[in-house]
Design a protein around this motif. Sequence first.
Motif, PDB file in Angstrom:
ATOM      1  N   ALA A 244       0.849  -1.195   0.000  1.00  0.00           N
ATOM      2  CA  ALA A 244       0.000   0.000   0.000  1.00  0.00           C
ATOM      3  C   ALA A 244       0.882   1.241   0.000  1.00  0.00           C
ATOM      4  N   ARG A 346      -5.113   7.115   0.782  1.00  0.00           N
ATOM      5  CA  ARG A 346      -4.529   6.079  -0.070  1.00  0.00           C
ATOM      6  C   ARG A 346      -4.149   6.714  -1.396  1.00  0.00           C
ATOM      7  N   GLU A 363      -7.371  -2.168   7.857  1.00  0.00           N
ATOM      8  CA  GLU A 363      -8.308  -2.655   6.839  1.00  0.00           C
ATOM      9  C   GLU A 363      -8.366  -1.673   5.675  1.00  0.00           C
ATOM     10  N   GLY A 366      -5.482  -2.208   3.587  1.00  0.00           N
ATOM     11  CA  GLY A 366      -5.426  -3.518   2.947  1.00  0.00           C
ATOM     12  C   GLY A 366      -4.278  -4.373   3.434  1.00  0.00           C
TER      13      GLY A 366
END
Length: 368
Positions: A244, A346, A363, A366
């Motif tokens: 991520a 993100r 969460e 990810g």
Amino acid sequence: MKRPVFKSASIISAILFATTACAQPSSTQTITRSVSQNAPATGQSTPIKNPAVKSTATTANVTIAIDSRLRQTLTQAGIKAQIISIAPSNLPNLYQVSLVGQPPLHITADGKYVIQGELQKNPSKRQVTKTPTRSNSAQIGMPVSAAVKSAMLANMSELKNMSAKTPFFYTAVPGVIWGATLEGVPFLIADDAQYVTDGEISVIENGQFTGLDENFEKRKNQSVFKSLDQSQLITYPATGTEKAVVYVATDVNCPYCRMLHKQMGSLNKKGVTVKTIGYPIYEQSPEQMRGIWCQADATSRRKALDKAMLKGQMTPAPANCKVNYVTPNREKAAGLAVVATPAIYRDDGVLFQASFESPEFLEFLGVE
């Protein structure tokens, strides 16, 4: 935590957000204050003589079908206030819905996109009278063209905080432009710059308000990320396989930014790359952060930022560093409309809207 549908809820949202974030100080010279000091709020040119009586008549420019559809859509979506009238809005491709006791709504003919707010007439002399080519769906969230921006600014001479650095983006409503002051205060304005409001665009789907237009927000934020000078972000790369990437708007004096920074090593080990945007909001922060960003290389900058965040020790700028490497990205990041720091996004443009100490944070990223 969901961002509010209408701005009447935004104060509550800011209070909740502040439990794990440092609030952005309010600007004393926002676009809307500038306009309201120079011009009255304006709705439609036809006055409403008796607002206590519900109007069922349609105007010459609103068909019975559209009037009926919009009333039904808003009622189903939970609007309890009495609808006085529906007429063409002074914002392009929208209809103004006048309500008893509340600011008007501005809604698209299909009932999908909604803005709540009084419109203010721009008091500036109109220099460019040609209506620009309206945007299409492929341009949602993209910066307006240089020609459109130039024409808009030419028509905004009396508005404060407007300059070539002001970010403007196409929205899902052709002719309605999203902008923000360099302090990050958002507003909506017609593409001919004649009317402005401090509302934002919300969405009705399946008969219910779902919040702000998430598709626009994502695409706009992605556009902002692309505009940033990557060499002036202090980056903490993932160790091992990258899973991520997040952008974090941060301030060295924000206690919640410091709390998040303590998790940096753990996040990197989980495969998260963190790209830090210098976003000073405290009075003493700009010069302190300039000192950090003035360090010779990426490693030195990371060490200086770690020292500030983890120990509260600031590294001064070297005597030979006279430039400010923080400001250019900070100005471009105005397009993110940061409410409070740390603001965590993100790389797909989605803003995290809860506490980074909650289980939902991993969460959101990810990762486990």
